[in-house]
Design an enzyme around this catalytic site. Structure first.
Site, PDB file in Angstrom:
ATOM      1  N   GLY A  13      -6.919   3.917  -8.568  1.00 29.48           N
ATOM      2  CA  GLY A  13      -6.776   2.419  -8.575  1.00 29.48           C
ATOM      3  C   GLY A  13      -5.927   1.955  -9.783  1.00 29.48           C
ATOM      4  N   TYR A  64       0.691  -1.097  -0.003  1.00 30.91           N
ATOM      5  CA  TYR A  64      -0.084  -0.025   0.172  1.00 30.91           C
ATOM      6  C   TYR A  64       0.846   1.281  -0.064  1.00 30.91           C
ATOM      7  CZ  TYR A  64      -4.065   2.934   0.613  1.00 30.91           C
ATOM      8  OH  TYR A  64      -5.366   3.825   0.764  1.00 30.91           O
ATOM      9  N   LYS A 110     -18.899  -6.452  -1.466  1.00 26.26           N
ATOM     10  CA  LYS A 110     -17.874  -6.719  -0.684  1.00 26.26           C
ATOM     11  C   LYS A 110     -17.925  -7.915   0.389  1.00 26.26           C
ATOM     12  CE  LYS A 110     -15.894  -2.918  -1.635  1.00 26.26           C
ATOM     13  NZ  LYS A 110     -14.513  -3.126  -1.921  1.00 26.26           N
ATOM     14  N   ASN A 157     -18.308  -1.657 -12.006  1.00 24.72           N
ATOM     15  CA  ASN A 157     -18.905  -2.648 -11.042  1.00 24.72           C
ATOM     16  C   ASN A 157     -18.473  -2.488  -9.674  1.00 24.72           C
ATOM     17  OD1 ASN A 157     -20.910  -4.762 -10.103  1.00 24.72           O
ATOM     18  ND2 ASN A 157     -18.899  -6.180 -10.511  1.00 24.72           N
ATOM     19  N   ARG A 183     -17.070  -7.538 -17.775  1.00 25.58           N
ATOM     20  CA  ARG A 183     -17.623  -8.629 -18.107  1.00 25.58           C
ATOM     21  C   ARG A 183     -19.059  -8.043 -18.719  1.00 25.58           C
ATOM     22  NH1 ARG A 183     -18.486 -11.272 -12.638  1.00 25.58           N
ATOM     23  NH2 ARG A 183     -17.822  -9.293 -11.518  1.00 25.58           N
ATOM     24  N   TRP A 191      -6.058  10.174  -3.972  1.00 25.75           N
ATOM     25  CA  TRP A 191      -5.816   9.276  -2.969  1.00 25.75           C
ATOM     26  C   TRP A 191      -6.597   9.978  -1.675  1.00 25.75           C
ATOM     27  CZ3 TRP A 191      -0.982   8.753   0.647  1.00 25.75           C
ATOM     28  CH2 TRP A 191      -1.285   7.333   1.234  1.00 25.75           C
TER      29      TRP A 191
END
Ligand SMILES: NC(=O)c1ccc[n+]([C@@H]2O[C@H](COP(=O)([O-])OP(=O)(O)OC[C@H]3O[C@@H](n4cnc5c(N)ncnc54)[C@H](OP(=O)(O)O)[C@@H]3O)[C@@H](O)[C@H]2O)c1
Length: 334
Positions: free
Chosen positions: A241, A55, A323, A153, A177, A266
């Site tokens: 990301g 990270y 999640k 998504n 997808r 960020w």
């Protein structure tokens, strides 16, 4: 001394290998601190990166996992801030939420309405705040403007779709997808495109030739290049990301001839720079959006803290929708 079971790691490595349930002393709350009894806390890609030691900032070891979550005030010095025992709260700018209890300064606690669903409350801070900031801080958007986003998504992508729609902006969602297309259209995407080489050519027909001035990139690599190519001259691509783990490689001409603005976001940096008033104003907006149903919780699976390895394996699984969360106690116990 108050103790809690918590999912901890003493070294960096594959998340399911390095994380274990341990008993920790959380300490008595001091002045300006409260103890929050946790209900649930999600596992985010950033959590996996923290455990892997990849990270932006490495935690000091040993560390407790988890960067947001939902619970209720149990004890401490919260009265002055209106935080009485039993008050439901989300945790912001906090690490160590994969625990039965956590001791935090009161300014890390976001008071919530009693009736907000726990899963939504536990995922309200990081991803919706990221979506909110990226839509408001980079390009001034007006009614009908298009916003292009990949990984649509993802939790951030879904929040972008909801927030953009509620402002009259048009989310142009890109997914890898095809089976996700109907779901994201239902969610409010103005159009959903596949992340492939046909994407760019399809956009002018969808937008009627209108300029796309903002693109939000969570993938990197070839996907980011496709977003950049679809932007209008002077447009802005915000990278937040790197799900493909591929670097950004942009042709020089995109900067020379199109003068694209290549930016990064960020949330941690934003929180450090923002004052309490700006943070409070944003949380107020996010709570309103959650209450109105604009923001939704997508939960793929839940696990007790005692099944940390299984939870982390599930969270690392590709092509999941929603999640994976740790559940410390049932919502009915609140
Ligand atoms: N910079 C910041 O402050 C900040 C804040 C929050 C989040 N983030 C970042 O935002 C990203 C999304 O976070 P999240 O919590 O919303 O994620 P999430 O809900 O866990 O979803 C992950 C998304 O990544 C996609 N994905 C996974 N592997 C991929 C690959 N190899 N190529 C392309 N797409 C891939 C998935 O696609 P499918 O839907 O097809 O499975 C899914 O849409 C992460 O990179 C996270 O670290 C950054």
């Amino acid at each position: 001394m108050p103790v809690a079971h918590a999912v901890r790691f003493h070294r960096f490595g594959p998340p399911a290998d390095v994380a274990h349930l341990e008993s920790i002393e959380i300490g008595e709350p001091g002045p300006g601190e409260v103890v929050v009894r946790m209900v649930c806390a999600p596992i985010h890609p950033a959590d996996l990166n923290r455990l892997e030691g990849r990270y932006g900032e490495k935690p000091e070891l040993p560390a407790t996992g988890g960067i947001e979550g939902f619970g209720t005030i149990e004890s401490g010095d919260g009265e002055a801030a209106g935080l009485r025992p039993g008050q439901p709260v989300a945790l912001s700018q906090t690490t160590g939420t994969w625990s039965e209890r956590i001791r935090v300064p009161v300014d890390r606690v976001v008071p919530l309405p009693q009736d907000l669903a726990p899963d939504l409350a536990a995922t309200l801070v990081i991803n919706p705040a990221t979506a909110w900031r990226m839509l408001h801080d980079f390009v001034p958007l007006t009614e009908g403007d298009w916003v292009l986003l990949n990984a649509a998504n993802s939790a951030v992508g879904r929040a972008v779709i909801g927030i953009a729609r509620s402002n009259g902006w048009r989310p142009l969602a890109v997914v890898r997808r095809p089976e996700l297309v109907p779901e994201l259209l239902d969610l409010g995407a103005s159009a959903v495109l596949l992340d492939d080489d046909q994407m760019r050519a399809a956009i002018p027909e969808i937008t009627g030739g209108a300029e796309v001035r903002l693109a939000l990139n969570a993938v990197g690599g070839a996907s980011a290049l496709r977003l950049a190519n679809a932007l209008a001259p002077g447009g802005t691509m915000v990278t937040y990301g790197a799900m493909s783990r591929r670097p950004l490689e942009l042709p020089n001409g995109l900067l020379i001839f199109k003068d694209l603005h290549i930016r990064g976001f960020w949330l941690t940096r934003w929180f450090r720079q923002a004052g309490a008033a700006a943070r409070g104003a944003m949380f107020h907006e996010l709570i309103q959006l959650a209450t109105k149903g604009v923001l939704k919780a997508g939960i793929a699976a839940e696990f007790p803290l005692s099944q940390a390895a299984a939870a982390l394996t599930a969270a690392s699984t590709d092509r999941r929708t929603g999640k994976v969360v740790f559940r410390m106690r049932p919502a009915e116990s609140i």
